[in-house]
Design a protein around this motif. Structure first.
Motif, PDB file in Angstrom:
ATOM      1  N   PHE A 354     -38.145  11.122  24.881  1.00 21.98           N
ATOM      2  CA  PHE A 354     -38.233  11.729  23.446  1.00 21.98           C
ATOM      3  C   PHE A 354     -38.695  10.552  22.647  1.00 21.98           C
ATOM      4  N   TRP A 355     -40.017  10.760  21.993  1.00 24.36           N
ATOM      5  CA  TRP A 355     -40.313   9.538  21.337  1.00 24.36           C
ATOM      6  C   TRP A 355     -39.975   9.973  19.782  1.00 24.36           C
ATOM      7  N   ASN A 356     -39.388   8.985  19.356  1.00 19.07           N
ATOM      8  CA  ASN A 356     -38.861   8.666  18.175  1.00 19.07           C
ATOM      9  C   ASN A 356     -39.401   7.804  17.102  1.00 19.07           C
ATOM     10  N   GLN A 357     -39.933   8.174  15.922  1.00 26.58           N
ATOM     11  CA  GLN A 357     -40.514   7.231  15.151  1.00 26.58           C
ATOM     12  C   GLN A 357     -39.600   6.006  14.798  1.00 26.58           C
ATOM     13  N   THR A 360     -38.917   3.992  17.885  1.00 29.82           N
ATOM     14  CA  THR A 360     -39.929   3.212  18.250  1.00 29.82           C
ATOM     15  C   THR A 360     -40.293   1.855  17.208  1.00 29.82           C
ATOM     16  N   TRP A 361     -40.069   2.088  15.970  1.00 28.68           N
ATOM     17  CA  TRP A 361     -40.308   0.992  15.046  1.00 28.68           C
ATOM     18  C   TRP A 361     -39.143  -0.140  15.265  1.00 28.68           C
TER      19      TRP A 361
END
Lengths: 837, 837
Positions: A354-357, A360-361
């Motif tokens: 699950f890509w999570n902004q 990731t940052w």
């Protein structure tokens, strides 16, 4: 509906799970063989029955080899249903129960290594002994209360802590990389200085045999230290650690993989195995080290050393921990290759589904900090404090010009084919070796012996190569610290020694940047083949060992060979063999590990040239396609050999027609909302499972109660341990307030049910599970397809998924192991793997 | 389980939804006001009732302003339940229905722009008129049959087609970027050559006023063309297009945003708006253009031009299309900035919530191809075919040395603060302007007038600045094509003209690379402030306009100012003002757009320096934190102004205690498995909704039937259109075989129910929805929390989520709009936005 027929509930009907009335078809019988658990299941069940408690099903053959029979029938049924296109299928499966009680012969590295049975038979198996991690939040009333009680300042504090931990992860990982780098540099200096003076002397005094012996002795001692650290210290520290981290991020609990003890053994071990002259790199282990740092710092304690800071308590859940481990892995890549963006992509490619902004940052922040810390420390160490030009352990050096045209691109693609083939060869050889090793090299002594044997043979081979291949290059063309003259004329030195008489990182740089004419094609071939074989043998030996550098070295060698060949044929067009060495390195590495976007970006960042991205990408793509034709990448291969139930990215093909019924485990042990302590204890003792649906009594035939929620083993243990026995008193929790913190405090090492001290009086009380269960976990209808279940599991990191029928009655439970056994064959069909005991 | 009590089913009980018996509490009443739809709902319902058909609920106030009352009560209840910690809450909400029938005044750009009401009141609203995209697969029996019938070759062919389409996307996007670049270069050459000769002449002949008039005329004409293309051609082509693409990838159907017509208007429009001297860039529009290319190529047709290749039919679903649009957006970024990795990260940051390895790899391929194509074509165009050094439209040029130490890092962080503040100022000014614009500048003529007014004022301001600020720089220090001498001595030229008398891209490069002493601090300040105001005004004018370049230019100007100041104070330590210009540019851009990881990578790739990543990241991070304190980024701000129900990354804080009951829409219109055609037609006519649960008749009080599956409006329309009226015949589908292709053929423009030609006889027949419905869509229990629903929606890209009770009876339906209205306030509390009509 109504509760009136509560009395006639039939528990413990494991042998029949009819869905005919629901799907419109006739009942299908799943005959499930009962299996005697090590725990006294039968006893507990009969005791429970005697006590008047509904015993539920005392055995639920989730992820046992009993599946064999269910599985075959399930697929068959699915196909039947589609082919006939009529829902009314009456089908009785063959009841052929296979020999399940296979002799288990787990080697002493414990959980990670696969069982001997597997290696012997060669068939694909999955191991049932890997537990899963649970990345889903249990949204019970305690959680809701905690969420509601949190002020905006609490939220900001947690967010700040997250950033702080990611900062620390970056700093510590960078510092570890610095430590490794400096230690290796110093130790290598000592080793190669002695060796060089010995060699230089012996050329004249004809005592080369003593030089060889000294070389062997150096390798022997260093590798022995590395191997002892691994074998006696922490076996899971062996190898690169990337497969283990990949599994962890995928949601599999690989025991001891993120412990501090593992970190110490890994870091010290990799030092000595690199200095010991093995065909290994320090990059893979950096990724593992970073992950341990992430796990350790975020939990604010080190269980290996019974040390607890008591901070960051909020982060003590599987899901939060995973995020930090991702950050640590990324920081490791960033420090290893000076590739912060590559690090982020590595963490995403291997782990996060699950890509999570925001996440990731933060991961990017860890990566950046890690690179910066390493560069900063190395700058200080080298006396140029503001020089930040060393952001990674490996650097490909500065390329002045990396131009290419369409003709180049075509040649590069062909080199990709070679890389794919050669990588597949590497993997196949390593696979056979690994199977052999796990069959015959199982004792600690055997493992130590193998390690020092490899070290000695590496030394001998290197020596023989330098001795026999007599190509020379002028001094000064390379920044080598200890050039070896051997039989070269004065002012020149052996170019073979440039490859073998320094650390592999430096050798890669030499191949990439040395001027035209330094190496001969024959010399490169003579180097390439033995080195490939040694590297194949080395990966899997019980020392911490990275695979990137040896792969790059092999590839750079044959790539430079191609470049030299082209330069001889078309001297005007192909002037720079270093470019081809770079492409060869990428092709070989891509052919072995089969990583895609993250590897591209890592290589782009390591070369520092954005414009050369397309060739690198094309080569990696071709190498992957070619290699995939012969088998999986080396990391996946090792994961498969370890029988780990890893979930791939996508559901297997042809999984649309397989329904939840065919996937799920059944019967399911269920608990009541208000449950007797004695029954909970019995179930926990009798069953190895981790998730128990909570039901109310409104049962239908072949189901296990109306679904109300899900409670996990750990929660039950905590409840019992805290003695939250309310006996139906609605005000009990007011007098005995608990919060999620009480549960997190024990994470992740919950006591076992046998450690609980419960009196006879305690056992007669009851618990209100409604307050602690997850009241709305994800669930699916029994008509749901495997593909959909797969996406739900993979997308949300689930551990349990309850399957219900059209009356919301529990009919089964899907776990990772139920899903992982479905794989696509080469022909696109669906196959089902077996589980070992 | 049985259908026997079908006759006694009570439909249409919209006013009471009691859950008391399920949650253990007393019934809570949700009083819902009926709302007259534009469609003749009442008529249809009464007609249906007269015909003896259960009318279902003729109004389901999903996403209407009727929520006002439910919402307030729902939140309140949730809190009550937590605070009291007892489930038995009896709470009657205030039934205060707010004025719902707001006057709608949609401007002529149609769906994108928000309603006047909103601008006037300034309150936050959401618009109910945006439809959602459905990224979930409908796994009905047709799908299972298709999946089962596919051979391994079919699977490979589809995979190959995917790669092929991504290759084409890259090539076409790169070619479009090339076209834009060359056209702008040629047109700008004509413009500035004429202007320069005029200026040079007029300095001596004192006719500068004519030069000014010529400048105004040039700007006027070019911008008029751009504006006409937008206003009359395709209003949705205005602006950068990034907000629209962001919405599309988030799952919102922004009408006409990925049409070929939009592409043509955008590409031609951006040419003329850049050449017209506006403070705009061509980068944002490239991202939009790439997305249109992705959508168009993958569908194999262009609806705007009634052109259908009939290929790639398999890709005609929302989910597949989204993947290709992501690829297109990434290719656009790659071509715009020469940043293929940045492109991938942009597509992920803005769009994909579910990270998929294969998809990411393909997106990367598109990006790489796009960059390569642009570089290749530009190389040919400039006569150096094998020079691939121009992978993007903008290049920051080559930095020789970008070193920094901790002191630099601290200064950079302070510049980040300035960037955040200045960005927030920009956004606030633009917000007020946009509101003003949408209130008063609504006619086509007004929009055209505004555009040419901005163009003229830009020309006048530029002229005045060049005329008044008389700082000069020696010739040759810049690669400017048309240096303007103005009042400078011979051999020098006006440095202000270096900023204003060329395209903004070139001006940015000048600020980054011009030697120390070229610009004066006063000159930069004099430039910065007016340019900021003009850029603020320009973004939102009805022309295609990118925001990156003007932001970078403003930031580079003040950043260079900082650099010059530091250089004056500490000449030995801070030698290079260009470095500070770069950081200033990053800070300003970050402060305005608030993108995180993708922007970092884009800037790293554009500078071509990996080592300078940390400063860029720190600056972007600080700028974002500071800016976020004052409001959202400009793209999000425009999305909010358009009242788009965008779903953020994470569920809002404090959403744990809000249950599905408070979120869902109820009552729900349900269909039977075997349903009368007349009833389907009536429901489709009466209801605007898109998803209808399929139920069986076993009803409880206040629920809408036992949940069996979900069918969508489009499926129903197709069924009716294809006349799949089986009348209960089980062999009907054998005689009338349909496949998913028949449904995909009509995608995405399904006929409306009014276009169906159904006879009286048809209306009396019935349809078996069981074959076509999704038999196991995702669903949740009514006890599920908002946070969980949110994650499910966001993670899997859902459009509908059915809420069931403990007997698997449908009690409500959650759509994107139900979720999007919940937002976190500044204090961390939960608030609920209103919906406009």
């Amino acid at each position: 509906m109504s509760d009136e027929n509560l009395g006639s509930v039939q528990y413990g009907r494991p042998s029949q799970v009819p869905f005919g009335s629901l799907t419109g078809g006739a009942p299908q019988q799943h005959q499930v063989r009962h299996r005697q658990l090590n725990n006294p299941a039968g006893t507990a069940a009969s005791a429970a029955a005697a006590a008047g408690v509904p015993a539920a099903s005392s055995s639920r053959p989730r992820a046992t080899s009993d599946y064999g029979s269910i599985r075959a029938s399930a697929l068959h049924q699915a196909r039947l249903r589609i082919e006939s296109d009529v829902d009314c299928v009456s089908y009785a499966p063959d009841v052929t129960v296979e020999g399940t009680e296979r002799q288990r012969l787990v080697d002493n590295s414990g959980e990670w290594y696969f069982e001997s049975q597997h290696a012997v038979s060669g068939e694909e198996l999955l191991s049932a002994k890997f537990e899963s991690l649970d990345y889903d939040t249990c949204e019970n009333s305690l959680w809701a209360a905690e969420d509601q009680s949190r002020t905006v300042w609490d939220l900001r504090r947690i967010e700040l802590c997250r950033w702080l931990v990611h900062l620390l992860i970056g700093v510590v990982t960078g510092a570890i990389a610095f430590f490794i780098d400096v230690c290796i540099e110093q130790l290598a200096k000592v080793k190669y200085r002695y060796m060089k003076s010995m060699l230089d002397r012996c050329i004249f005094h004809d005592c080369l045999i003593y030089a060889l012996l000294l070389w062997i002795a150096f390798n022997f001692i260093f590798v022995l230290i590395a191997s002892c650290l691994t074998v006696f210290g922490e076996p899971v520290a062996a190898g690169s650690g990337i497969p283990q981290i990949k599994c962890f991020l995928n949601g599999i609990q690989v025991p001891r993989v993120v412990r501090l003890r593992t970190l110490v053994c890994k870091v010290l071990g990799v030092l000595f195995s690199v200095v010991g002259g093995l065909a290994v790199g320090k990059e893979g282990p950096m990724i593992h080290s970073g992950s341990v740092v992430g796990a350790g710092l975020s939990q604010g304690r080190a269980a290996s050393f019974k040390f607890d800071l008591g901070i960051f308590e909020y982060f003590r859940t599987d899901a939060e921990k995973r995020d930090f481990v991702s950050g640590g892995a990324a920081a490791g890549v960033a420090a290893a290759f000076g590739a912060p963006v590559g690090g982020v992509l590595f963490a995403l490619e291997e782990g996060a589904s699950f890509w999570n902004q925001g996440l990731t940052w933060r991961i990017f922040f860890s990566s950046m900090t890690s690179s910066f810390t390493l560069a900063f420390l190395l700058g200080f160490y080298r006396g140029i404090p503001n020089d930040l030009s060393n952001p990674g352990l490996i650097s490909f050096g500065k390329f002045d010009k990396l131009d290419y045209d369409l003709l180049h691109l075509a040649i590069f693609a062909c080199m990709g084919v070679v890389g794919g083939l050669s990588g597949a060869l590497f993997n196949t050889l390593n696979e056979h070796l690994t199977k052999f090793r796990h069959r015959y090299v199982t004792s600690k002594l055997g493992q130590l012996t193998e390690a020092v044997l490899v070290a000695s043979i590496t030394a001998v081979t290197s020596f023989v190569l330098i001795y026999t291949v007599r190509s020379c290059q002028p001094l000064g063309s390379d920044q080598m610290e200890y050039p070896v003259q051997m039989y070269c004329p004065d002012g020149k030195f052996s170019s073979m020694a440039a490859l073998l008489f320094q650390t592999p990182e430096a050798a890669v740089r030499s191949l990439l940047h040395d001027p035209v004419g330094t190496y001969s094609v024959t010399g490169l071939i003579a180097f390439c083949l033995p080195y490939l074989l040694i590297a194949t043998w080395t990966y899997g030996v019980m020392v911490p060992s990275g695979l990137f550098i040896p792969s790059l070295l092999i590839g750079a060698a044959w790539g430079r060979g191609v470049g030299i060949g082209l330069n001889l044929l078309f001297p005007t067009h192909f002037t720079d063999p270093g470019k081809f060495a770079l492409i060869g390195a990428a092709a070989q590495l891509g052919g072995i590990v089969r990583m895609t976007i993250s590897l591209s970006v890592i290589l782009i960042e390591a070369t520092g040239n954005v414009l050369f991205g397309l060739p690198i990408m094309v080569v990696l793509m071709v190498a992957k396609w070619v290699g995939d034709y012969f088998g999986t990448g080396i990391y996946d291969m090792h994961i498969e050999l370890a029988s780990v139930p890893l979930l791939p990215w996508e559901p297997p093909s042809r999984s649309a027609a397989v329904s939840a019924q065919a996937v799920m485990s059944s019967p399911v042990t269920c608990l009541y909302r208000q449950e007797r302590v004695s029954r909970i204890v019995e179930i926990l003792r009798a069953e190895p499972h981790n998730g128990f649906p909570v039901v109310s009594g409104d049962l239908g035939p072949g189901t296990f109660g109306t679904f109300e929620g899900l409670v996990t083993r750990n929660q039950l243990i905590c409840l019992l341990d805290m003695r939250l026995f309310d006996d139906g008193d609605p005000n009990f929790h007011l007098a005995n307030p608990v919060s999620l913190s009480d549960f997190r405090r024990v994470y992740p090492r919950f006591p076992s049910v046998r450690q609980l001290q419960l009196s006879e009086a305690d056992l007669m009380k009851s618990v209100d599970l409604g307050r602690y269960m997850n009241p709305a976990p994800y669930m699916v209808l029994h008509t749901c397809s495997l593909a959909r279940i797969f996406r739900l599991f993979r997308g949300l990191g689930l551990r349990h998924l309850v399957v219900i029928d059209h009356r919301n009655q529990v009919v089964g439970l899907v776990t990772r192991k139920d899903l992982a056994r479905f794989r696509a064959t080469h022909t696109g069909d669906l196959k089902e793997l077996q589980f070992t005991g």
